[in-house]
Design a protein around this motif. Sequence first.
Motif, PDB file in Angstrom:
ATOM      1  N   ASN A 124       0.809  -1.207   0.000  1.00 59.37           N
ATOM      2  CA  ASN A 124       0.000   0.000   0.000  1.00 59.37           C
ATOM      3  C   ASN A 124       0.847   1.265   0.000  1.00 59.37           C
ATOM      4  O   ASN A 124       0.481   2.262  -0.635  1.00 59.37           O
ATOM      5  CB  ASN A 124      -0.967  -0.011   1.192  1.00 59.37           C
ATOM      6  N   ILE A 125       1.967   1.250   0.666  1.00 61.28           N
ATOM      7  CA  ILE A 125       2.876   2.394   0.645  1.00 61.28           C
ATOM      8  C   ILE A 125       3.404   2.607  -0.778  1.00 61.28           C
ATOM      9  O   ILE A 125       3.414   3.726  -1.286  1.00 61.28           O
ATOM     10  CB  ILE A 125       4.035   2.192   1.653  1.00 61.28           C
ATOM     11  N   LEU A 126       3.829   1.523  -1.432  1.00 63.98           N
ATOM     12  CA  LEU A 126       4.343   1.642  -2.787  1.00 63.98           C
ATOM     13  C   LEU A 126       3.272   2.137  -3.749  1.00 63.98           C
ATOM     14  O   LEU A 126       3.545   2.934  -4.655  1.00 63.98           O
ATOM     15  CB  LEU A 126       4.900   0.303  -3.259  1.00 63.98           C
ATOM     16  N   GLU A 127       2.040   1.669  -3.583  1.00 59.09           N
ATOM     17  CA  GLU A 127       0.937   2.138  -4.430  1.00 59.09           C
ATOM     18  C   GLU A 127       0.725   3.639  -4.263  1.00 59.09           C
ATOM     19  O   GLU A 127       0.451   4.337  -5.236  1.00 59.09           O
ATOM     20  CB  GLU A 127      -0.350   1.375  -4.133  1.00 59.09           C
ATOM     21  N   GLN A 128       0.835   4.137  -3.039  1.00 64.30           N
ATOM     22  CA  GLN A 128       0.664   5.568  -2.794  1.00 64.30           C
ATOM     23  C   GLN A 128       1.801   6.364  -3.428  1.00 64.30           C
ATOM     24  O   GLN A 128       1.580   7.441  -3.964  1.00 64.30           O
ATOM     25  CB  GLN A 128       0.583   5.859  -1.296  1.00 64.30           C
ATOM     26  N   TRP A 129       3.010   5.859  -3.356  1.00 59.14           N
ATOM     27  CA  TRP A 129       4.146   6.555  -3.951  1.00 59.14           C
ATOM     28  C   TRP A 129       4.041   6.591  -5.475  1.00 59.14           C
ATOM     29  O   TRP A 129       4.496   7.531  -6.107  1.00 59.14           O
ATOM     30  CB  TRP A 129       5.452   5.893  -3.567  1.00 59.14           C
ATOM     31  N   ASN A 130       3.480   5.540  -6.034  1.00 62.21           N
ATOM     32  CA  ASN A 130       3.355   5.462  -7.496  1.00 62.21           C
ATOM     33  C   ASN A 130       2.112   6.145  -8.025  1.00 62.21           C
ATOM     34  O   ASN A 130       1.896   6.192  -9.220  1.00 62.21           O
ATOM     35  CB  ASN A 130       3.378   3.997  -7.958  1.00 62.21           C
ATOM     36  N   TYR A 131       1.292   6.672  -7.158  1.00 60.60           N
ATOM     37  CA  TYR A 131       0.034   7.303  -7.557  1.00 60.60           C
ATOM     38  C   TYR A 131       0.247   8.566  -8.262  1.00 60.60           C
ATOM     39  O   TYR A 131       0.782   9.393  -8.495  1.00 60.60           O
ATOM     40  CB  TYR A 131      -0.853   7.526  -6.327  1.00 60.60           C
TER      41      TYR A 131
END
Length: 131
Positions: A124-131
Amino acid sequence: DYTVAERSKHHGDHICPDKSDQFWKPHYSAAAYDGLLANKYSIGNFMLLFGQDNVESQNRELSYKIEHIYETGKQVHKFVISKLFDEKLVDSSRGVIKTLDKNSIDKFWNKNKIEDLKNWYLKNILEQWNY
């Protein structure tokens, strides 16, 4: 600058707490309990709670936390609860969690679940960074 009150609004809760002997140890074999203790500082063993909820939940067993804390104020932790639903250890009626089997819930948390939650957080952290 933040005041102490603002900084302490949320606390990190050890799902399996530091002082777990009273409420946690009786539910596990020695090897399973040792696995929990070895992973108690992993990010996968933490949940963010309001400060008062964290104080109330200290050292308590998982079934207590689910019934009295994690659901408080809509603070149900989606990952943990979804895993409990998957294993049919909790049921939901009109959005309220009903414990089906406290003993099984208290044995539910283990080093594999800690690893799963850690991976869920990181995803979920990586998804937020890639958003």
